[in-house]
Motif scaffolding. Structure first.
Motif, PDB file in Angstrom:
ATOM      1  N   HIS A  91       0.794  -1.224   0.000  1.00 31.89           N
ATOM      2  CA  HIS A  91       0.000   0.000   0.000  1.00 31.89           C
ATOM      3  C   HIS A  91       0.832   1.283   0.000  1.00 31.89           C
ATOM      4  O   HIS A  91       0.499   2.225  -0.722  1.00 31.89           O
ATOM      5  N   ALA A  92       1.887   1.364   0.781  1.00 31.05           N
ATOM      6  CA  ALA A  92       2.727   2.573   0.787  1.00 31.05           C
ATOM      7  C   ALA A  92       3.354   2.783  -0.590  1.00 31.05           C
ATOM      8  O   ALA A  92       3.434   3.916  -1.074  1.00 31.05           O
ATOM      9  N   SER A  93       3.747   1.706  -1.212  1.00 29.35           N
ATOM     10  CA  SER A  93       4.321   1.795  -2.552  1.00 29.35           C
ATOM     11  C   SER A  93       3.293   2.346  -3.539  1.00 29.35           C
ATOM     12  O   SER A  93       3.610   3.182  -4.389  1.00 29.35           O
ATOM     13  N   ARG A  94       2.056   1.886  -3.426  1.00 29.55           N
ATOM     14  CA  ARG A  94       0.997   2.386  -4.304  1.00 29.55           C
ATOM     15  C   ARG A  94       0.709   3.857  -4.044  1.00 29.55           C
ATOM     16  O   ARG A  94       0.482   4.623  -4.979  1.00 29.55           O
ATOM     17  N   LEU A  95       0.676   4.248  -2.760  1.00 31.08           N
ATOM     18  CA  LEU A  95       0.453   5.656  -2.426  1.00 31.08           C
ATOM     19  C   LEU A  95       1.538   6.537  -3.048  1.00 31.08           C
ATOM     20  O   LEU A  95       1.238   7.595  -3.618  1.00 31.08           O
ATOM     21  N   VAL A  96       2.780   6.108  -2.927  1.00 30.48           N
ATOM     22  CA  VAL A  96       3.897   6.876  -3.481  1.00 30.48           C
ATOM     23  C   VAL A  96       3.789   6.925  -5.001  1.00 30.48           C
ATOM     24  O   VAL A  96       3.958   7.988  -5.608  1.00 30.48           O
ATOM     25  N   ALA A  97       3.485   5.810  -5.630  1.00 31.16           N
ATOM     26  CA  ALA A  97       3.341   5.787  -7.090  1.00 31.16           C
ATOM     27  C   ALA A  97       2.226   6.733  -7.526  1.00 31.16           C
ATOM     28  O   ALA A  97       2.408   7.527  -8.461  1.00 31.16           O
ATOM     29  N   ASP A  98       1.087   6.688  -6.844  1.00 31.59           N
ATOM     30  CA  ASP A  98      -0.015   7.572  -7.205  1.00 31.59           C
ATOM     31  C   ASP A  98       0.342   9.039  -6.987  1.00 31.59           C
ATOM     32  O   ASP A  98      -0.054   9.907  -7.767  1.00 31.59           O
ATOM     33  N   ALA A  99       1.095   9.334  -5.939  1.00 29.94           N
ATOM     34  CA  ALA A  99       1.528  10.712  -5.694  1.00 29.94           C
ATOM     35  C   ALA A  99       2.470  11.188  -6.801  1.00 29.94           C
ATOM     36  O   ALA A  99       2.370  12.331  -7.265  1.00 29.94           O
ATOM     37  N   ILE A 100       3.371  10.313  -7.237  1.00 31.18           N
ATOM     38  CA  ILE A 100       4.276  10.654  -8.341  1.00 31.18           C
ATOM     39  C   ILE A 100       3.468  10.883  -9.616  1.00 31.18           C
ATOM     40  O   ILE A 100       3.693  11.850 -10.351  1.00 31.18           O
ATOM     41  N   PHE A 101       2.494  10.007  -9.876  1.00 36.51           N
ATOM     42  CA  PHE A 101       1.653  10.170 -11.067  1.00 36.51           C
ATOM     43  C   PHE A 101       0.866  11.475 -11.000  1.00 36.51           C
ATOM     44  O   PHE A 101       0.743  12.181 -11.998  1.00 36.51           O
ATOM     45  N   GLN A 102       0.337  11.811  -9.816  1.00 36.99           N
ATOM     46  CA  GLN A 102      -0.381  13.077  -9.663  1.00 36.99           C
ATOM     47  C   GLN A 102       0.559  14.256  -9.909  1.00 36.99           C
ATOM     48  O   GLN A 102       0.178  15.238 -10.543  1.00 36.99           O
ATOM     49  N   ALA A 103       1.785  14.147  -9.441  1.00 39.54           N
ATOM     50  CA  ALA A 103       2.774  15.206  -9.667  1.00 39.54           C
ATOM     51  C   ALA A 103       3.051  15.365 -11.159  1.00 39.54           C
ATOM     52  O   ALA A 103       3.200  16.495 -11.648  1.00 39.54           O
ATOM     53  N   GLU A 104       3.107  14.258 -11.895  1.00 34.06           N
ATOM     54  CA  GLU A 104       3.307  14.341 -13.348  1.00 34.06           C
ATOM     55  C   GLU A 104       2.175  15.115 -14.014  1.00 34.06           C
ATOM     56  O   GLU A 104       2.405  15.865 -14.962  1.00 34.06           O
ATOM     57  N   HIS A 105       0.955  14.957 -13.516  1.00 33.38           N
ATOM     58  CA  HIS A 105      -0.186  15.688 -14.081  1.00 33.38           C
ATOM     59  C   HIS A 105      -0.032  17.187 -13.897  1.00 33.38           C
ATOM     60  O   HIS A 105      -0.516  17.964 -14.716  1.00 33.38           O
ATOM     61  N   SER A 106       0.626  17.603 -12.835  1.00 31.05           N
ATOM     62  CA  SER A 106       0.763  19.036 -12.559  1.00 31.05           C
ATOM     63  C   SER A 106       1.654  19.739 -13.583  1.00 31.05           C
ATOM     64  O   SER A 106       1.641  20.960 -13.675  1.00 31.05           O
ATOM     65  N   LEU A 107       2.413  18.973 -14.354  1.00 31.95           N
ATOM     66  CA  LEU A 107       3.303  19.562 -15.356  1.00 31.95           C
ATOM     67  C   LEU A 107       2.585  19.870 -16.669  1.00 31.95           C
ATOM     68  O   LEU A 107       3.132  20.523 -17.547  1.00 31.95           O
ATOM     69  N   GLY A 108       1.363  19.385 -16.821  1.00 31.30           N
ATOM     70  CA  GLY A 108       0.607  19.609 -18.048  1.00 31.30           C
ATOM     71  C   GLY A 108       0.987  18.599 -19.113  1.00 31.30           C
ATOM     72  O   GLY A 108       1.954  17.853 -18.982  1.00 31.30           O
ATOM     73  N   GLY A 109       0.240  18.572 -20.170  1.00 27.83           N
ATOM     74  CA  GLY A 109       0.487  17.607 -21.234  1.00 27.83           C
ATOM     75  C   GLY A 109       0.078  16.212 -20.817  1.00 27.83           C
ATOM     76  O   GLY A 109      -0.611  16.021 -19.824  1.00 27.83           O
ATOM     77  N   VAL A 110       0.511  15.232 -21.591  1.00 29.05           N
ATOM     78  CA  VAL A 110       0.197  13.841 -21.285  1.00 29.05           C
ATOM     79  C   VAL A 110       1.307  13.280 -20.393  1.00 29.05           C
ATOM     80  O   VAL A 110       2.461  13.206 -20.823  1.00 29.05           O
ATOM     81  N   PRO A 111       0.973  12.903 -19.160  1.00 34.39           N
ATOM     82  CA  PRO A 111       1.999  12.371 -18.253  1.00 34.39           C
ATOM     83  C   PRO A 111       2.586  11.061 -18.777  1.00 34.39           C
ATOM     84  O   PRO A 111       1.944  10.332 -19.534  1.00 34.39           O
ATOM     85  N   ARG A 112       3.794  10.780 -18.373  1.00 31.62           N
ATOM     86  CA  ARG A 112       4.493   9.570 -18.837  1.00 31.62           C
ATOM     87  C   ARG A 112       3.695   8.304 -18.546  1.00 31.62           C
ATOM     88  O   ARG A 112       3.661   7.393 -19.364  1.00 31.62           O
ATOM     89  N   HIS A 113       3.039   8.253 -17.389  1.00 29.05           N
ATOM     90  CA  HIS A 113       2.312   7.031 -17.051  1.00 29.05           C
ATOM     91  C   HIS A 113       1.090   6.821 -17.941  1.00 29.05           C
ATOM     92  O   HIS A 113       0.586   5.712 -18.029  1.00 29.05           O
TER      93      HIS A 113
END
Length: 122
Positions: A91-113
């Motif tokens: 679960h902690a790994s998933r939380l961190v992954a989701d937080a990283i993915f959310q951070a990618e969204h903040s950059l605009g465009g299509v995120p890498r994931h």
């Protein structure tokens, strides 16, 4: 309220909401996030190796690991005098992954994931 909802505690009136906030608080530190990512990738590591990976002192990493252990995010195994750390569950790994993915969204465009999803669809 359904039995399934009560069993996992996933509802707005859940008694676990405050504990969830504590988990977020525990992960609101860049070194701890890097530790979780390192353990996700390696499975199990001693303090010195984790310190090398996250580029921090072993003493500092030990303090972070102690907090993560108290929060039951990491667990330990001792082999002789060496202590190995691992994630308690996924679960902690998933939380961190989701937080990283959310951070990618903040950059605009299509995120890498999402780019991988688009490549599969094409």
């Amino acid at each position: 309220m359904s039995a399934d909802t009560r069993a996992c505690g996933y509802s707005t009136d859940s008694p676990y909401v405050e504990l969830a906030v504590e988990v977020f608080s525990m992960l609101a530190d860049a070194t701890r996030v890097r530790i979780v990512m390192a353990l996700r990738d390696a499975g199990e590591l001693p303090v010195n190796r984790l310190a090398d990976i996250v580029d921090k002192s072993p003493a500092g990493v030990s303090q972070h690991l102690a907090k993560l252990r108290l929060a039951r995010i990491v667990a330990t195994r001792q082999e002789g005098q060496k202590v190995f750390y691992r994630l308690e569950n996924e679960h902690a790994s998933r939380l961190v992954a989701d937080a990283i993915f959310q951070a990618e969204h903040s950059l605009g465009g299509v995120p890498r994931h999402h780019q991988a999803d688009q490549a599969v669809a094409e």
